[in-house]
Scaffold this motif. Structure first.
Motif, PDB file in Angstrom:
ATOM      1  N   GLY A 170      45.086 101.833  96.047  1.00 54.43           N
ATOM      2  CA  GLY A 170      46.208 101.035  96.541  1.00 54.43           C
ATOM      3  C   GLY A 170      47.191 100.606  95.472  1.00 54.43           C
ATOM      4  N   LYS A 171      47.094 101.158  94.261  1.00 53.29           N
ATOM      5  CA  LYS A 171      47.978 100.747  93.173  1.00 53.29           C
ATOM      6  C   LYS A 171      49.079 101.780  92.922  1.00 53.29           C
ATOM      7  CE  LYS A 171      44.503  98.066  90.777  1.00 53.29           C
ATOM      8  NZ  LYS A 171      43.675  97.948  89.588  1.00 53.29           N
ATOM      9  N   ALA A 172      50.260 101.266  92.594  1.00 53.69           N
ATOM     10  CA  ALA A 172      51.394 102.084  92.163  1.00 53.69           C
ATOM     11  C   ALA A 172      52.033 101.367  90.982  1.00 53.69           C
ATOM     12  CB  ALA A 172      52.403 102.253  93.289  1.00 53.69           C
ATOM     13  N   GLY A 173      52.605 102.124  90.086  1.00 53.69           N
ATOM     14  CA  GLY A 173      53.184 101.512  88.891  1.00 53.69           C
ATOM     15  C   GLY A 173      54.602 101.960  88.624  1.00 53.69           C
ATOM     16  N   ALA A 174      55.277 101.177  87.801  1.00 53.19           N
ATOM     17  CA  ALA A 174      56.626 101.486  87.347  1.00 53.19           C
ATOM     18  C   ALA A 174      56.823 100.845  85.978  1.00 53.19           C
ATOM     19  CB  ALA A 174      57.669 100.951  88.324  1.00 53.19           C
ATOM     20  N   LEU A 175      57.766 101.375  85.216  1.00 52.66           N
ATOM     21  CA  LEU A 175      58.136 100.780  83.935  1.00 52.66           C
ATOM     22  C   LEU A 175      59.453 100.038  84.100  1.00 52.66           C
ATOM     23  CD1 LEU A 175      57.392 103.666  81.425  1.00 52.66           C
ATOM     24  CD2 LEU A 175      56.043 101.597  81.824  1.00 52.66           C
ATOM     25  N   TYR A 176      59.504  98.811  83.581  1.00 56.60           N
ATOM     26  CA  TYR A 176      60.733  98.021  83.593  1.00 56.60           C
ATOM     27  C   TYR A 176      61.264  97.934  82.172  1.00 56.60           C
ATOM     28  CZ  TYR A 176      63.819  94.029  83.393  1.00 56.60           C
ATOM     29  OH  TYR A 176      64.897  93.217  83.147  1.00 56.60           O
ATOM     30  N   GLN A 177      62.508  98.348  81.993  1.00 53.59           N
ATOM     31  CA  GLN A 177      63.191  98.237  80.704  1.00 53.59           C
ATOM     32  C   GLN A 177      64.248  97.158  80.826  1.00 53.59           C
ATOM     33  OE1 GLN A 177      62.596  99.902  77.735  1.00 53.59           O
ATOM     34  NE2 GLN A 177      64.046  98.438  76.932  1.00 53.59           N
ATOM     35  N   PRO A 178      64.159  96.082  80.025  1.00 51.06           N
ATOM     36  CA  PRO A 178      65.098  94.969  80.143  1.00 51.06           C
ATOM     37  C   PRO A 178      66.543  95.371  79.892  1.00 51.06           C
ATOM     38  CG  PRO A 178      63.244  94.378  78.762  1.00 51.06           C
ATOM     39  CD  PRO A 178      63.150  95.847  79.002  1.00 51.06           C
ATOM     40  N   GLY A 179      67.437  94.635  80.536  1.00 47.35           N
ATOM     41  CA  GLY A 179      68.869  94.809  80.323  1.00 47.35           C
ATOM     42  C   GLY A 179      69.379  93.654  79.488  1.00 47.35           C
ATOM     43  N   THR A 180      70.027  92.697  80.131  1.00 47.26           N
ATOM     44  CA  THR A 180      70.584  91.539  79.452  1.00 47.26           C
ATOM     45  C   THR A 180      69.495  90.534  79.128  1.00 47.26           C
ATOM     46  OG1 THR A 180      72.644  91.849  80.679  1.00 47.26           O
ATOM     47  CG2 THR A 180      72.316  89.702  79.623  1.00 47.26           C
ATOM     48  N   ILE A 181      69.398  90.181  77.863  1.00 47.87           N
ATOM     49  CA  ILE A 181      68.387  89.217  77.434  1.00 47.87           C
ATOM     50  C   ILE A 181      68.691  87.866  78.058  1.00 47.87           C
ATOM     51  CG2 ILE A 181      67.418  88.021  75.429  1.00 47.87           C
ATOM     52  CD1 ILE A 181      68.061  90.583  73.841  1.00 47.87           C
ATOM     53  N   GLY A 182      67.654  87.226  78.608  1.00 49.46           N
ATOM     54  CA  GLY A 182      67.804  85.921  79.233  1.00 49.46           C
ATOM     55  C   GLY A 182      68.008  85.963  80.724  1.00 49.46           C
ATOM     56  N   ASP A 183      68.207  87.156  81.303  1.00 52.23           N
ATOM     57  CA  ASP A 183      68.380  87.274  82.753  1.00 52.23           C
ATOM     58  C   ASP A 183      67.069  87.032  83.498  1.00 52.23           C
ATOM     59  OD1 ASP A 183      71.033  87.876  82.673  1.00 52.23           O
ATOM     60  OD2 ASP A 183      70.832  89.941  83.366  1.00 52.23           O
ATOM     61  N   THR A 184      67.175  86.502  84.706  1.00 60.47           N
ATOM     62  CA  THR A 184      66.048  86.492  85.627  1.00 60.47           C
ATOM     63  C   THR A 184      66.233  87.707  86.520  1.00 60.47           C
ATOM     64  OG1 THR A 184      65.813  84.094  85.588  1.00 60.47           O
ATOM     65  CG2 THR A 184      64.895  85.246  87.497  1.00 60.47           C
ATOM     66  N   VAL A 185      65.197  88.515  86.611  1.00 64.90           N
ATOM     67  CA  VAL A 185      65.272  89.790  87.306  1.00 64.90           C
ATOM     68  C   VAL A 185      64.231  89.819  88.422  1.00 64.90           C
ATOM     69  CG1 VAL A 185      64.959  92.276  87.016  1.00 64.90           C
ATOM     70  CG2 VAL A 185      66.044  90.941  85.211  1.00 64.90           C
ATOM     71  N   SER A 233      66.440  98.481  83.994  1.00 67.66           N
ATOM     72  CA  SER A 233      66.137  99.658  84.803  1.00 67.66           C
ATOM     73  C   SER A 233      64.651  99.692  85.143  1.00 67.66           C
ATOM     74  CB  SER A 233      66.529 100.938  84.064  1.00 67.66           C
ATOM     75  OG  SER A 233      65.761 101.074  82.886  1.00 67.66           O
ATOM     76  N   VAL A 234      64.342 100.308  86.278  1.00 73.30           N
ATOM     77  CA  VAL A 234      62.962 100.498  86.709  1.00 73.30           C
ATOM     78  C   VAL A 234      62.741 101.994  86.897  1.00 73.30           C
ATOM     79  CG1 VAL A 234      61.304 100.138  88.581  1.00 73.30           C
ATOM     80  CG2 VAL A 234      62.718  98.258  87.811  1.00 73.30           C
ATOM     81  N   MET A 235      61.687 102.526  86.265  1.00 71.96           N
ATOM     82  CA  MET A 235      61.338 103.934  86.407  1.00 71.96           C
ATOM     83  C   MET A 235      59.971 104.028  87.076  1.00 71.96           C
ATOM     84  SD  MET A 235      60.942 106.961  83.584  1.00 71.96           S
ATOM     85  CE  MET A 235      59.365 106.427  82.954  1.00 71.96           C
ATOM     86  N   PRO A 236      59.922 104.454  88.348  1.00 72.91           N
ATOM     87  CA  PRO A 236      58.638 104.586  89.038  1.00 72.91           C
ATOM     88  C   PRO A 236      57.751 105.624  88.351  1.00 72.91           C
ATOM     89  CG  PRO A 236      60.449 104.697  90.598  1.00 72.91           C
ATOM     90  CD  PRO A 236      61.046 104.781  89.221  1.00 72.91           C
ATOM     91  N   LEU A 237      56.468 105.326  88.275  1.00 74.54           N
ATOM     92  CA  LEU A 237      55.503 106.285  87.743  1.00 74.54           C
ATOM     93  C   LEU A 237      54.942 107.152  88.855  1.00 74.54           C
ATOM     94  CD1 LEU A 237      53.691 103.916  85.231  1.00 74.54           C
ATOM     95  CD2 LEU A 237      55.499 105.577  84.760  1.00 74.54           C
ATOM     96  N   SER A 238      55.086 106.673  90.092  1.00 76.73           N
ATOM     97  CA  SER A 238      54.652 107.414  91.267  1.00 76.73           C
ATOM     98  C   SER A 238      55.385 106.876  92.482  1.00 76.73           C
ATOM     99  CB  SER A 238      53.142 107.256  91.463  1.00 76.73           C
ATOM    100  OG  SER A 238      52.742 107.833  92.681  1.00 76.73           O
ATOM    101  N   ASN A 239      55.574 107.715  93.476  1.00 77.75           N
ATOM    102  CA  ASN A 239      56.210 107.277  94.721  1.00 77.75           C
ATOM    103  C   ASN A 239      55.186 106.927  95.790  1.00 77.75           C
ATOM    104  OD1 ASN A 239      58.870 107.592  93.782  1.00 77.75           O
ATOM    105  ND2 ASN A 239      58.769 109.783  94.158  1.00 77.75           N
ATOM    106  N   TYR A 240      53.916 106.945  95.420  1.00 79.78           N
ATOM    107  CA  TYR A 240      52.820 106.646  96.352  1.00 79.78           C
ATOM    108  C   TYR A 240      51.789 105.763  95.677  1.00 79.78           C
ATOM    109  CZ  TYR A 240      54.618 110.606  98.998  1.00 79.78           C
ATOM    110  OH  TYR A 240      55.423 111.454  99.712  1.00 79.78           O
ATOM    111  N   THR A 241      51.084 104.947  96.476  1.00 75.22           N
ATOM    112  CA  THR A 241      49.929 104.240  95.938  1.00 75.22           C
ATOM    113  C   THR A 241      48.771 105.231  95.812  1.00 75.22           C
ATOM    114  OG1 THR A 241      49.248 103.553  98.170  1.00 75.22           O
ATOM    115  CG2 THR A 241      50.564 101.985  96.903  1.00 75.22           C
ATOM    116  N   ASP A 242      47.870 104.953  94.890  1.00 75.96           N
ATOM    117  CA  ASP A 242      46.717 105.832  94.715  1.00 75.96           C
ATOM    118  C   ASP A 242      45.610 105.450  95.698  1.00 75.96           C
ATOM    119  OD1 ASP A 242      45.509 103.549  93.637  1.00 75.96           O
ATOM    120  OD2 ASP A 242      45.615 104.271  91.577  1.00 75.96           O
ATOM    121  N   VAL A 243      44.438 106.020  95.536  1.00 68.41           N
ATOM    122  CA  VAL A 243      43.337 105.752  96.467  1.00 68.41           C
ATOM    123  C   VAL A 243      42.843 104.311  96.393  1.00 68.41           C
ATOM    124  CG1 VAL A 243      42.571 108.156  96.597  1.00 68.41           C
ATOM    125  CG2 VAL A 243      41.604 106.644  94.857  1.00 68.41           C
TER     126      VAL A 243
END
Length: 74
Positions: free
Chosen positions: A51-66, A39-49
């Protein structure tokens, strides 16, 4: 514009929550699209001043290419 961030199988572990950072134009909308498990959880829906935006990625199946696609708008 779509930017693709790839999380490779060797990097996916059960407890490996990752901070994803997109760098683009400042003050733009961004959307995150996950292709693969986890899963991906955005930390913001906009870039900041800087130009950066962040999100958290929580792994699902171990060994997958995502893939996480980031689309930046106006």
């Amino acid at each position: 514009m779509i930017t693709t961030l790839t999380v490779y199988s060797a990097q996916v572990h059960a407890d490996a929550t990752a901070l994803l950072v997109y760098q683009g134009q400042p003050n733009r909308t961004v959307s995150w699209n996950l292709i693969g498990s986890g899963s991906v959880m955005p930390l913001s829906n906009y870039t900041d001043v800087t130009g950066k935006a962040g999100a958290l990625y929580q792994p699902g199946t171990i060994g997958d290419t995502v893939t996480v696609e980031v689309t930046a708008g106006a």
